[in-house]
Design a protein around this motif. Sequence first.
Motif, PDB file in Angstrom:
ATOM      1  N   THR A  63       0.805  -1.220   0.000  1.00  0.00           N
ATOM      2  CA  THR A  63       0.000   0.000   0.000  1.00  0.00           C
ATOM      3  C   THR A  63       0.841   1.274   0.000  1.00  0.00           C
ATOM      4  O   THR A  63       0.377   2.310  -0.447  1.00  0.00           O
ATOM      5  CB  THR A  63      -0.975   0.031   1.201  1.00  0.00           C
ATOM      6  OG1 THR A  63      -0.206  -0.001   2.419  1.00  0.00           O
ATOM      7  CG2 THR A  63      -1.928  -1.142   1.180  1.00  0.00           C
ATOM      8  N   ASP A  64       2.093   1.203   0.496  1.00  0.00           N
ATOM      9  CA  ASP A  64       2.947   2.382   0.504  1.00  0.00           C
ATOM     10  C   ASP A  64       3.682   2.595  -0.810  1.00  0.00           C
ATOM     11  O   ASP A  64       4.437   3.543  -0.953  1.00  0.00           O
ATOM     12  CB  ASP A  64       3.988   2.285   1.639  1.00  0.00           C
ATOM     13  CG  ASP A  64       3.447   2.896   2.926  1.00  0.00           C
ATOM     14  OD1 ASP A  64       2.455   3.644   2.852  1.00  0.00           O
ATOM     15  OD2 ASP A  64       4.019   2.635   3.990  1.00  0.00           O
ATOM     16  N   PRO A  66       4.465   3.929  -4.232  1.00  0.00           N
ATOM     17  CA  PRO A  66       3.965   5.211  -4.724  1.00  0.00           C
ATOM     18  C   PRO A  66       3.474   5.256  -6.166  1.00  0.00           C
ATOM     19  O   PRO A  66       2.628   6.073  -6.497  1.00  0.00           O
ATOM     20  CB  PRO A  66       5.174   6.133  -4.557  1.00  0.00           C
ATOM     21  CG  PRO A  66       6.343   5.222  -4.731  1.00  0.00           C
ATOM     22  CD  PRO A  66       5.928   3.874  -4.187  1.00  0.00           C
ATOM     23  N   ILE A  67       4.002   4.406  -7.024  1.00  0.00           N
ATOM     24  CA  ILE A  67       3.694   4.565  -8.447  1.00  0.00           C
ATOM     25  C   ILE A  67       3.050   3.315  -9.055  1.00  0.00           C
ATOM     26  O   ILE A  67       1.916   3.348  -9.528  1.00  0.00           O
ATOM     27  CB  ILE A  67       4.983   4.868  -9.269  1.00  0.00           C
ATOM     28  CG1 ILE A  67       5.831   5.948  -8.586  1.00  0.00           C
ATOM     29  CG2 ILE A  67       4.632   5.229 -10.700  1.00  0.00           C
ATOM     30  CD1 ILE A  67       5.375   7.343  -8.741  1.00  0.00           C
ATOM     31  N   ARG A 106      -6.077  -2.010   6.857  1.00  0.00           N
ATOM     32  CA  ARG A 106      -5.363  -1.129   5.922  1.00  0.00           C
ATOM     33  C   ARG A 106      -5.586  -1.578   4.474  1.00  0.00           C
ATOM     34  O   ARG A 106      -5.825  -0.772   3.582  1.00  0.00           O
ATOM     35  CB  ARG A 106      -3.883  -1.147   6.280  1.00  0.00           C
ATOM     36  CG  ARG A 106      -3.042  -0.106   5.580  1.00  0.00           C
ATOM     37  CD  ARG A 106      -1.614  -0.179   6.103  1.00  0.00           C
ATOM     38  NE  ARG A 106      -0.704   0.553   5.270  1.00  0.00           N
ATOM     39  CZ  ARG A 106      -0.388   1.847   5.439  1.00  0.00           C
ATOM     40  NH1 ARG A 106      -0.933   2.522   6.426  1.00  0.00           N
ATOM     41  NH2 ARG A 106       0.455   2.448   4.644  1.00  0.00           N
TER      42      ARG A 106
ATOM     43  N   ASN B  26       1.558   7.840   2.556  1.00  0.00           N
ATOM     44  CA  ASN B  26       2.653   8.160   1.620  1.00  0.00           C
ATOM     45  C   ASN B  26       2.078   8.474   0.247  1.00  0.00           C
ATOM     46  O   ASN B  26       1.035   7.928  -0.138  1.00  0.00           O
ATOM     47  CB  ASN B  26       3.589   6.955   1.453  1.00  0.00           C
ATOM     48  CG  ASN B  26       4.356   6.655   2.717  1.00  0.00           C
ATOM     49  OD1 ASN B  26       4.205   7.327   3.729  1.00  0.00           O
ATOM     50  ND2 ASN B  26       5.186   5.641   2.648  1.00  0.00           N
ATOM     51  N   ALA B  28       3.402  10.320  -3.940  1.00  0.00           N
ATOM     52  CA  ALA B  28       4.498  10.768  -4.804  1.00  0.00           C
ATOM     53  C   ALA B  28       4.117  12.072  -5.494  1.00  0.00           C
ATOM     54  O   ALA B  28       2.948  12.295  -5.806  1.00  0.00           O
ATOM     55  CB  ALA B  28       4.799   9.694  -5.849  1.00  0.00           C
ATOM     56  N   LYS B  53       8.607  13.094   6.310  1.00  0.00           N
ATOM     57  CA  LYS B  53       9.844  12.923   5.550  1.00  0.00           C
ATOM     58  C   LYS B  53       9.581  13.050   4.044  1.00  0.00           C
ATOM     59  O   LYS B  53       8.555  12.583   3.552  1.00  0.00           O
ATOM     60  CB  LYS B  53      10.410  11.521   5.847  1.00  0.00           C
ATOM     61  CG  LYS B  53      11.849  11.342   5.438  1.00  0.00           C
ATOM     62  CD  LYS B  53      12.540  10.234   6.229  1.00  0.00           C
ATOM     63  CE  LYS B  53      12.273   8.865   5.692  1.00  0.00           C
ATOM     64  NZ  LYS B  53      13.115   7.821   6.252  1.00  0.00           N
ATOM     65  N   GLU B  55      11.731  12.680   0.224  1.00  0.00           N
ATOM     66  CA  GLU B  55      12.986  12.274  -0.427  1.00  0.00           C
ATOM     67  C   GLU B  55      12.836  12.311  -1.949  1.00  0.00           C
ATOM     68  O   GLU B  55      11.724  12.297  -2.473  1.00  0.00           O
ATOM     69  CB  GLU B  55      13.347  10.833  -0.017  1.00  0.00           C
ATOM     70  CG  GLU B  55      13.623  10.673   1.460  1.00  0.00           C
ATOM     71  CD  GLU B  55      13.869   9.211   1.864  1.00  0.00           C
ATOM     72  OE1 GLU B  55      14.334   9.008   2.987  1.00  0.00           O
ATOM     73  OE2 GLU B  55      13.589   8.290   1.061  1.00  0.00           O
ATOM     74  N   HIS B  90      10.703  10.658  -8.776  1.00  0.00           N
ATOM     75  CA  HIS B  90       9.568  11.269  -8.100  1.00  0.00           C
ATOM     76  C   HIS B  90       9.986  11.772  -6.726  1.00  0.00           C
ATOM     77  O   HIS B  90      10.989  11.327  -6.170  1.00  0.00           O
ATOM     78  CB  HIS B  90       8.379  10.309  -7.979  1.00  0.00           C
ATOM     79  CG  HIS B  90       8.675   9.077  -7.187  1.00  0.00           C
ATOM     80  ND1 HIS B  90       9.170   7.934  -7.770  1.00  0.00           N
ATOM     81  CD2 HIS B  90       8.567   8.799  -5.862  1.00  0.00           C
ATOM     82  CE1 HIS B  90       9.345   7.011  -6.847  1.00  0.00           C
ATOM     83  NE2 HIS B  90       9.003   7.503  -5.667  1.00  0.00           N
ATOM     84  N   MET B  92       9.195  11.489  -3.120  1.00  0.00           N
ATOM     85  CA  MET B  92       8.464  10.567  -2.246  1.00  0.00           C
ATOM     86  C   MET B  92       8.126  11.319  -0.961  1.00  0.00           C
ATOM     87  O   MET B  92       9.023  11.777  -0.252  1.00  0.00           O
ATOM     88  CB  MET B  92       9.363   9.360  -1.955  1.00  0.00           C
ATOM     89  CG  MET B  92       8.707   8.286  -1.152  1.00  0.00           C
ATOM     90  SD  MET B  92       7.688   7.231  -2.181  1.00  0.00           S
ATOM     91  CE  MET B  92       6.687   6.453  -0.908  1.00  0.00           C
TER      92      MET B  92
END
Lengths: 191, 131
Positions: A63-64, A66-67, A106, B26, B28, B53, B55, B90, B92
Amino acid sequence: MCKLNTFTVFFKSIFSVLCLSVAGLGIADTVISGVFNLVDHHGKPVSTQSYEGRFRLVFFGFTDCPIVCPTTMVDVARVMRLLGDKQALVQPLFITIDPGRDGSERLASYVKAFHPSIVGLSGSPEQIKAAAKGFGVTFGGTSEVERDQNIEIFHSTYIYLMGPDGGFIDIFGFGTKPEVMTESLLKYISE
Amino acid sequence: MLSIHLHADIIISNAWVNETVGNVSNTAAFLTITNSDDKRARLISVSTHMARKTEIHQMVHAKGIMRMRKIKQLVIPAAGAINLKEAGVHIMIMGLREKLKVGTQVIVDLTFASGAQIQHSFVVRSAGAEQ
């Protein structure tokens, strides 16, 4: 894309190795058994047999991510909508490779954000490793601890199409258009 | 677009951040950085008060495997531009303090090796938006 429709499940397994090698997909010599024993986002233990009779679109992610993961989930959701009245014949499964973080709650909120029919699967780290092996999936650095240590994150990005018997049928590379996947699915469904 | 500090040599455009999904904190962000100076520019730090955070990550996708790693700086060539999306890079953003809804904005601070600091507003887009 390998077309294996004229072969039995046994031959499909053999040919899946050849096709993946020929296509240069980087998972040569892998027989995709599609076997898993996991827990769904309702907390219910499930296995390959739990979705008997339905085609499955299987994807590994977290799930974390990003793309790749949200993009793939959006594409899978689009496939489900394009399938129209045939969507009941297809079960999309999202298997987490970050079981430490992706628990039932989650996962449930994540998959539902894309399409109500997508089921999120988690389990113990051992169960996840076994499931990944069953699909020839490779991954690393995806746990929260590893990510905090800035270890390189890597994971397979394929969507696996498994038949109503749970056997491997086809594979879609990252970025395959939902229309192309749908067309392929409808072809297999009509056979 | 909001640019509090004006740096004639660096122009930020096409800046967006993906919405957050479910309980995930999180996401992007992407942008295009244009450098009109005759020297290369180096983006060395990105931050937002909305997250724990932030990055810069480089991704490489080959043979069905996506690889992603944190990078210390992003080089924008002299008299050139870099589109992060096209470059497989990207921003993050981790540990967001609130969910990001489509149409809202996130203020991001970009720091360059030259000392230049640019604050820019990123638009929140749908995860399924054409990018």
